[in-house]
Design a protein around this motif. Structure first.
Motif, short mmCIF file in Angstrom:
data_model
loop_
_atom_site.label_atom_id
_atom_site.label_comp_id
_atom_site.label_asym_id
_atom_site.label_seq_id
_atom_site.Cartn_x
_atom_site.Cartn_y
_atom_site.Cartn_z
N LEU B 31 0.85 -1.19 0.00
CA LEU B 31 0.00 0.00 0.00
C LEU B 31 0.88 1.24 0.00
O LEU B 31 1.63 1.49 0.95
CB LEU B 31 -0.90 0.00 1.25
CG LEU B 31 -1.75 1.25 1.49
CD1 LEU B 31 -2.73 1.48 0.34
CD2 LEU B 31 -2.51 1.13 2.81
N ALA B 32 0.83 2.01 -1.09
CA ALA B 32 1.58 3.27 -1.14
C ALA B 32 0.56 4.39 -0.99
O ALA B 32 -0.09 4.50 0.04
CB ALA B 32 2.40 3.36 -2.42
N ASP B 53 2.06 -1.39 4.35
CA ASP B 53 2.01 0.06 4.12
C ASP B 53 3.44 0.61 4.08
O ASP B 53 4.17 0.52 5.06
CB ASP B 53 1.23 0.70 5.29
CG ASP B 53 1.06 2.21 5.13
OD1 ASP B 53 1.64 2.78 4.18
OD2 ASP B 53 0.35 2.81 5.96
N ASN B 55 4.23 3.82 3.43
CA ASN B 55 4.23 5.28 3.55
C ASN B 55 5.20 5.83 4.58
O ASN B 55 5.51 7.01 4.57
CB ASN B 55 2.82 5.78 3.85
CG ASN B 55 1.96 5.75 2.60
OD1 ASN B 55 2.09 6.62 1.74
ND2 ASN B 55 1.11 4.74 2.46
N ARG B 56 5.66 4.96 5.50
CA ARG B 56 6.60 5.46 6.51
C ARG B 56 8.06 5.23 6.15
O ARG B 56 8.96 5.59 6.91
CB ARG B 56 6.28 4.86 7.88
CG ARG B 56 4.95 5.41 8.40
CD ARG B 56 4.60 4.96 9.79
NE ARG B 56 3.19 5.22 10.02
CZ ARG B 56 2.72 6.21 10.79
NH1 ARG B 56 3.53 7.02 11.41
NH2 ARG B 56 1.41 6.39 10.92
#
Lengths: 157, 291
Positions: B31-32, B53, B55-56
């Motif tokens: 998941l971007a 994910d 994103n971090r």
């Protein structure tokens, strides 16, 4: 369940959420902030737009788990008590809403858009609004309201 | 319109993400920005067992200029790439294409890497990547490899990136010399999926085109470089006659299908017009560079 600590409109919340819970449903159902509206739930209509860490985003395309540690702003945080945010006041003055369903999303996108654009014209405003569906007003009063605030901001030091 | 039951993992480093992906390759989805994956989940078109994910991750979030290339990390937002001076100065074709992706709000979240791995046949980023001959760096527990754009996009929503591989960055050529670029797309409303799109890159020398690439999107399962159209332009100055002829060649070279939104005939016509317009603009762009 996933532990989430998040600040929404300046208030800190700690909640345990299911991994699949959407940010939009977290705001509305878990926190009771029903000002954020849910329309299409696949990123097209723009109704659910909120601001996460200074960027407007579709809250139906984010998970609540993803806002752990973030600052979220929703339409409930725009007015200062009884004093409307300049965009809200301009929408009211120009009759830029009828049913009001799309309005919270448009307001939040516009707050972010105005914070990051240099005196945008009507064309850029219309382009930004291409990401928001309004079925009542015909958009013209909305463009007018955002443009009026952009001009006001351009005049202040 | 809610995502299916799914687990959620949020690694902080690439090494951690790659390990998780190796462990869960079967049912995992990365998941971007989520501007394509989240709708697929909400509409129950996708049923991953776990979301990883990214994103971090900090290692994938930078735009780095290099020697005749720009390296764009997988999680760089489309909106941030659009605001980047490096991208505008060194990869102007990508800069031209970025405002056509979705909307202001979706570009705040959508990533360059996400556009690549999603491989929508109507995607702007894949078309530009194929036109410029870009590359992708992917990593898995077995190591890192580079994939040429030509070998990357296989078909509708299908790339040659394996299930256990993570896209790290994309590499965009920024060659020296007198290059001109243009991107054209047509859609019924701003931000809608394009009915036709054309990108071209021209190198000018001694008043003629020395190199020419014309590529089309939204008319096949993946972006296509029209070799015969590019070849016909080499050695010519690109005037209105040459551009119109190239438009006819391009229209004849594509084989789009009809659907609800437009007939095959209309789409072919559009490819011709967009090619002609893009070539004239790209040629004018080489003149601007010269001045």
């Amino acid at each position: 369940m996933i532990e989430v600590s998040v600040t929404v409109n300046g208030r800190a919340y700690e909640e345990a959420v299911a991994p699949r819970l959407l940010l939009s449903d977290f705001l509305r159902h878990t926190l009771g902030l029903t000002g954020t509206h849910v329309g299409c739930e696949h990123g097209v209509c723009g109704s659910c737009t909120v601001i996460v860490d200074d960027r407007s985003v579709r809250s139906c395309l984010m998970l609540a788990a993803q806002v752990d540690g973030a600052e979220v702003r929703t339409v409930e945080g725009l007015a200062d008590g009884d004093e409307l945010h300049p965009l809200q006041a301009a929408f009211r003055r120009n009759h830029a809403l009828q049913c009001g369903f799309c309005t919270p999303g448009i307001l939040m996108a516009s707050v972010d858009f105005l914070e990051r654009s240099d005196s945008p014209g009507r064309r850029q405003i219309a382009e930004m609004l291409s990401g928001h569906l309004c079925r009542c007003t015909g958009y013209e009063p909305i463009v007018e309201s955002i443009h009026a605030v952009a001009l006001q901001e351009g005049q202040s030091p | 319109m809610k995502p299916p039951v799914v687990d959620y993992l949020c690694p902080e480093t690439v090494a951690e993400a790659v390990d998780l992906l190796g462990e869960h390759a079967d049912g995992a989805k990365v998941l971007a920005g989520g501007q394509s994956l989240m709708p697929l989940l909400n509409m129950r078109f996708a049923y991953p067992t776990v979301l990883i994910d990214i994103n971090r991750l900090e290692e994938t979030a930078a735009i780095e200029p290099g020697d005749e290339v720009v390296v764009i990390g997988a999680t760089v937002r489309q909106g941030d790439a659009d605001q980047s001076r490096t991208v505008h100065a060194m990869v102007p074709l990508l800069a031209q294409a970025l405002p056509h992706i979705g909307h202001f709000v979706t570009r705040n979240r959508g990533t360059i890497g996400g556009s690549v791995v999603h491989a929508d046949p109507r995607g702007e980023v894949p078309l530009v990547m194929v036109t410029l001959g870009g590359r992708a760096t992917v990593v898995s527990t077995s190591g890192t490899r580079t994939i040429e754009a030509d070998d990357l996009f296989l078909s509708h929503y299908t790339t040659s990136i394996a299930d256990d591989e993570l896209l790290l960055d994309t590499i965009w050529p920024a060659p020296g010399g007198l290059w001109g670029y243009a991107f054209r797309e047509f859609s019924q409303r701003h931000g809608d999926y394009a009915l036709g799109m054309v990108a071209c890159a021209l190198r000018r020398e001694d008043g003629v085109a020395k190199q020419a690439t014309v590529a089309v999107g939204a008319v096949a399962g993946h972006p296509v470089v029209l070799d015969e159209v590019g070849a016909a332009l080499v050695g010519e100055p690109i005037d209105e006659r040459a551009a119109a002829e190239a438009g006819r060649l391009a229209a004849a070279a594509v084989d789009p299908s009809s659907d609800l939104h437009a007939s095959a005939r209309y789409r072919r016509h559009l490819v011709g017009l967009l090619t002609e317009s893009a070539l004239l603009a790209a040629w004018a762009d080489t003149e601007r560079e010269e001045a």
